[in-house]
Design an enzyme around this catalytic site. Sequence first.
Site, PDB file in Angstrom:
ATOM      1  N   SER A 234       0.814  -1.206   0.000  1.00  0.00           N
ATOM      2  CA  SER A 234       0.000   0.000   0.000  1.00  0.00           C
ATOM      3  C   SER A 234       0.850   1.259   0.000  1.00  0.00           C
ATOM      4  O   SER A 234       2.033   1.215   0.326  1.00  0.00           O
ATOM      5  CB  SER A 234      -0.912   0.014   1.225  1.00  0.00           C
ATOM      6  OG  SER A 234      -2.090  -0.689   0.956  1.00  0.00           O
ATOM      7  N   GLY A 270      -3.168  -0.345  -3.963  1.00  0.00           N
ATOM      8  CA  GLY A 270      -1.947   0.158  -3.352  1.00  0.00           C
ATOM      9  C   GLY A 270      -1.435   1.489  -3.873  1.00  0.00           C
ATOM     10  O   GLY A 270      -0.377   1.950  -3.442  1.00  0.00           O
ATOM     11  N   GLU A 312      -7.625  -2.964  -7.619  1.00  0.00           N
ATOM     12  CA  GLU A 312      -8.420  -2.819  -6.384  1.00  0.00           C
ATOM     13  C   GLU A 312      -7.990  -1.598  -5.576  1.00  0.00           C
ATOM     14  O   GLU A 312      -7.564  -1.728  -4.430  1.00  0.00           O
ATOM     15  CB  GLU A 312      -8.228  -4.073  -5.523  1.00  0.00           C
ATOM     16  CG  GLU A 312      -8.535  -5.355  -6.248  1.00  0.00           C
ATOM     17  CD  GLU A 312      -8.155  -6.598  -5.459  1.00  0.00           C
ATOM     18  OE1 GLU A 312      -8.790  -7.635  -5.698  1.00  0.00           O
ATOM     19  OE2 GLU A 312      -7.236  -6.523  -4.616  1.00  0.00           O
ATOM     20  N   CYS A 390      -5.356   8.164  26.965  1.00  0.00           N
ATOM     21  CA  CYS A 390      -4.355   7.905  27.984  1.00  0.00           C
ATOM     22  C   CYS A 390      -3.236   7.060  27.417  1.00  0.00           C
ATOM     23  O   CYS A 390      -3.134   5.856  27.716  1.00  0.00           O
ATOM     24  CB  CYS A 390      -4.998   7.202  29.171  1.00  0.00           C
ATOM     25  SG  CYS A 390      -5.849   8.361  30.204  1.00  0.00           S
ATOM     26  N   GLU A 391      -2.421   7.684  26.595  1.00  0.00           N
ATOM     27  CA  GLU A 391      -1.418   6.943  25.853  1.00  0.00           C
ATOM     28  C   GLU A 391      -0.471   7.977  25.259  1.00  0.00           C
ATOM     29  O   GLU A 391      -0.930   8.865  24.542  1.00  0.00           O
ATOM     30  CB  GLU A 391      -2.169   6.195  24.728  1.00  0.00           C
ATOM     31  CG  GLU A 391      -1.373   5.236  23.928  1.00  0.00           C
ATOM     32  CD  GLU A 391      -1.493   3.816  24.465  1.00  0.00           C
ATOM     33  OE1 GLU A 391      -2.514   3.463  25.061  1.00  0.00           O
ATOM     34  OE2 GLU A 391      -0.524   3.087  24.271  1.00  0.00           O
TER      35      GLU A 391
END
Length: 466
Positions: A234, A270, A312, A390-391
């Site tokens: 991708s 992609g 695609e 919280c990170e």
Amino acid sequence: MTHNPLAPSWLVEPDDANALAPGLWPSTAARAESGELQIGGVSAHELAQQFGTPLYVVDERDARERAGEVREALHYAFAQIGSRAHVYYAGKALLTSEVARWMVEAGCRIDVCSGGELGVALAAGVEADRIGFHGNNKSLSEIDRAVASGVGTIIIDSIQEIDRVAEAAVRHGARQRVRLRVNSGVHAHTHEFLATSHEDQKFGLTLEAAPDAVARIRAFESLEFIGLHCHIGSQIFGSGGFAESAARLLAVHKELLRTGPVAELNLGGGFGIAYTSVDDPTPIGELAEAIARIVSDECELLRIPIPDVAFEPGRTIIGTAGVTLYEAGTTKPVDVETESGTKTRLYVSVDGGMSDNARTALYDADYSVRIASRRSDAAPALVRIAGKHCESGDIVVSADYLPSDVEPGDLLAVPATGAYCWSLASNYNYLGRPPIVAVRDGRARVIVRGETEADLMARDAGLDGR
Ligand SMILES: *Cc1c(COP(=O)(O)O)cnc(C)c1O
């Protein structure tokens, strides 16, 4: 101007931190006379007032036109070499009933990779025979449902799946069209986490294993083999990876032609988009022509007829159509010691974060940001847009420049969030997933409503009936 050592090397301080860099924003995005950002003729302020923040905004015109443009470009390029191109919109990028209809109306087919995505596509009214069904571990019931509903193609991803699909087809008295997913061994130039064609990975079979697998498929009356499928990764810029992959696949495609028909070749998705002003994706027309040329040349070399091809694309169709609006909350200048002295990074926290855009935390993805509610003449400051979770890894935009007077209450817009943001959203810390609003010709309408606190508690069995 000296480079701020806290900024990544590619990020240059802009002359105007209000400017909307070309290629990053939906086609209708512009600053109004007042300095406010408008999308689809609707101002950021109106959107925030009416629907709240965070808010996913999708430019309907941009999405529809881009789908048409991508389809036309591939169609045209392959018509030039006497072939046909089928374009499947990769639903996993962003799938709602509305988006599915836009894609169908633009002439695209739809790719799904779970029973849930299949359910949405069918409920949206997508004709089953225009659906491709993917997945490395489709359940028996997903296979059954796909076959029963008459999906156009199932992309077989393992040896076991051959028998499973064949049996389902027998059960439903169907002859199921199938593709076989293989790895071409081409490593797309991309982030390691995103690449899906390395040999050491879960998807598909090796090219060497393909002839035996196809023989097995062809041994079943209930299956019709359509061709090979490969997805090399991708966010790919340029045609080199596709060209190499197509060449390798066509060599096996030729081998398969000796023992039966092979109608199509599916080269996956992609195609990359711009997330920051330094990203410079190749225009789809050029990519399409380059890939068509290599397919044509390779077929001539191998002396085989040029097959129909399938693509695609997901991100390149819907990515740039989407913008996320946030409200700025607290701001915090953080001084950092560097070799060239103390430098400041301004942390701006917003009312969403990794729950509405996981890509920065997940893939180290880069994004850009602008103040949406006004224009400012303040000097640019290096900012980091953090979420409210919280990170500490809860970052939306790792680095960009904003006018240094950015303050609580400002609306911020992060472009290129149409793909893989809503679809990867979570309820981390019990944040409700934001609504998606489609804008067009001065009108805004909800296409997926946001989650309420009641939605979040509805499935908690201990709160039954509350
Ligand atoms: C993810 C995926 C796509 C779409 O990829 P984009 O980068 O969004 O174009 C297409 N095909 C397969 C098999 C995929 O897994």
